[in-house]
Design an enzyme around this catalytic site. Structure first.
Site, PDB file in Angstrom:
ATOM      1  N   GLY A  66      17.137  -5.816  -8.946  1.00 38.92           N
ATOM      2  CA  GLY A  66      15.725  -6.301  -8.542  1.00 38.92           C
ATOM      3  C   GLY A  66      14.672  -5.278  -9.184  1.00 38.92           C
ATOM      4  CB  CYS A 315      14.728   3.319  -2.725  1.00 37.90           C
ATOM      5  SG  CYS A 315      15.642   1.972  -2.370  1.00 37.90           S
TER       6      CYS A 315
HETATM    7  N1  PLP Z   1      12.781  -4.689  -3.956  1.00 30.99           N
HETATM    8  C1  PLP Z   1      13.022  -4.793  -2.590  1.00 30.99           C
HETATM    9  C2  PLP Z   1      12.117  -5.258  -1.673  1.00 30.99           C
HETATM   10  C3  PLP Z   1      14.212  -4.061  -2.359  1.00 30.99           C
HETATM   11  O1  PLP Z   1      14.477  -4.001  -1.036  1.00 30.99           O
HETATM   12  C4  PLP Z   1      14.876  -3.392  -3.273  1.00 30.99           C
HETATM   13  C5  PLP Z   1      15.967  -2.554  -3.125  1.00 30.99           C
HETATM   14  O2  PLP Z   1      16.293  -1.726  -1.932  1.00 30.99           O
HETATM   15  C6  PLP Z   1      14.478  -3.569  -4.821  1.00 30.99           C
HETATM   16  C7  PLP Z   1      13.417  -4.323  -4.918  1.00 30.99           C
HETATM   17  C8  PLP Z   1      15.266  -2.972  -5.979  1.00 30.99           C
HETATM   18  O3  PLP Z   1      16.456  -3.556  -5.928  1.00 30.99           O
HETATM   19  P1  PLP Z   1      17.557  -3.111  -7.037  1.00 30.99           P
HETATM   20  O4  PLP Z   1      18.175  -1.925  -6.074  1.00 30.99           O
HETATM   21  O5  PLP Z   1      18.680  -4.248  -7.347  1.00 30.99           O
HETATM   22  O6  PLP Z   1      17.054  -2.435  -8.288  1.00 30.99           O
END
Ligand code: PLP
Length: 375
Positions: A66, A315
């Protein structure tokens, strides 16, 4: 109960992936049969992912997740002097990308949200200027689960000839998405939020959108994202998509039922409330606040009881700053610190919810007893 952070790889997904680590290990760009077998799997995976959101085969670009998809969408469309519109409650993958661009001379408007976390489509319309190139508003918020009115925002953007990107990392495969009906130009998704593997994602890019690649090399993924394709990961992503499509309603109903039970039970704890909208939220998302205590201590105590929860976004849970999402919906930073996110998945059970409802009241009570914030 931390499925918004990540999910386990479904057994059927793992089973689908395994042959592509050894039996079918070819490079999808090789012309020999080993490569072509991998290419076939890559193509059918792309088709499956496209179908889920009513996109076309060549509109799906596989990425590493993402975060990369958000970076590619946003950095890929801006040209010198451009203005971008986003919201204050986006994931850091969008917010930090926008902040980076601001430092490099781009202009960014961060729209406010109401007490439930909704972006007002009229605010989007009002913020569009002559030099606005794109609007990036998430589909569903990762902390409070609020589902944004993206179809309305998409309409406005199409009308005004501005590109519309949505971060659908939390909603992809959980609630219906139709990129054509919703007038979406770009959409980010990630496999590990829907029982697929980590490290694989996609960016839907509508035909006709001009995007500058951010990773240069051999010209893979229609020239938009070079690097040998992660075939096992992509096959796993597609299998996860297939399962999500087949079970979407059933899983959503199950998660909704459990969330309802959880909310009802948790709100019996004095001085607690639910953040976000009571209905217009992701089926498995709950996010509470408890006065006078710290979310971190609740997470640690729940973890000691075998329950995975989070406070704010996983995160950023190492950060001491209160959640930008919770302060944006109007919470004081003190209240925002007392937040607890419990996100349910397809395999959670009533018994597990019952267990949390049995353990949580005494955890809250004990923490309040020793909390300096109560004095
Ligand atoms: N966008 C949103 C809304 C998310 O919840 C997350 C992950 O928690 C991400 C982006 C990032 O995705 P990735 O972990 O695949 O990089």
């Amino acid at each position: 109960m931390d499925h918004a952070a990540t999910t386990p790889v479904d057994a059927k997904v793992l089973e689908a992936m395994i042959p592509f680590f050894n039996a079918v290990y070819g490079n999808a760009s090789s012309i020999h049969s080993f490569g072509q077998d991998a290419k076939e799997a890559l193509d059918s995976s792309r088709e499956k992912c496209a179908k889920l959101i009513n996109a076309d085969f060549e509109e799906i670009v596989f990425t590493s997740g993402g975060t990369e998809s958000d970076n590619l969408a946003i950095k890929g469309v801006v040209r010198k002097g451009n203005h971008i519109i986003t919201s204050k409650i986006e994931h850091h993958a969008v917010l930090h990308t926008c902040e980076f661009l601001e430092k490099h001379g781009f202009e960014v408007t961060y729209l406010p949200v109401d007490k439930y976390g909704f972006v007002n489509p009229r605010d989007v319309e009002k913020a569009i200027k002559k030099n606005t190139v794109m609007v990036s508003i998430m589909h569903a918020n990762n902390e409070i689960g609020t589902i944004e009115p993206i179809a309305e925002i998409g309409n406005i953007c199409r009308d005004k000839d501005v590109l519309f990107h949505t971060d659908a990392v939390q909603s992809f495969g959980k609630i219906p998405i139709d990129v054509k009906k919703m007038n979406i130009d770009m959409l980010s998704a990630s496999a590990h939020k829907l029982y697929g593997p980590k490290g694989v994602g996609l960016l839907y890019v509508r035909k006709g959108v001009r995007l500058t690649p951010q990773i240069h090399g051999g010209g893979h993924e229609f020239g938009l994202r070079s690097s040998t394709e992660n075939v096992p990961g992509i096959v796993g992503f597609a299998k996860a998509v297939e399962l999500a499509k087949k079970n979407m309603n059933r899983w959503a109903e199950h998660e909704k039922r459990l969330s309802k039970m959880l909310v009802k039970g948790v709100l019996k704890i004095p001085d607690s409330w639910l953040n976000g909208h009571p209905e217009k939220r992701l089926p498995g998302n709950t996010n509470f606040c408890f006065k006078h205590i710290e979310g971190e201590s609740m997470v640690i105590h729940l973890s000691m009881k075998g329950v995975a929860a989070s406070t704010g976004s996983a995160c950023s849970s190492k950060s001491l700053k209160p959640s930008h999402v919770l302060t944006s919906i109007g919470l004081s930073s003190k209240d925002a610190h007392g937040s607890l996110r419990l996100t349910l998945g397809k395999d959670n059970t009533k018994k597990e919810v019952g267990y949390v409802l049995k353990e949580l009241p005494s955890i809250v009570e004990n923490l309040r007893r020793i909390s300096p914030l109560t004095r």
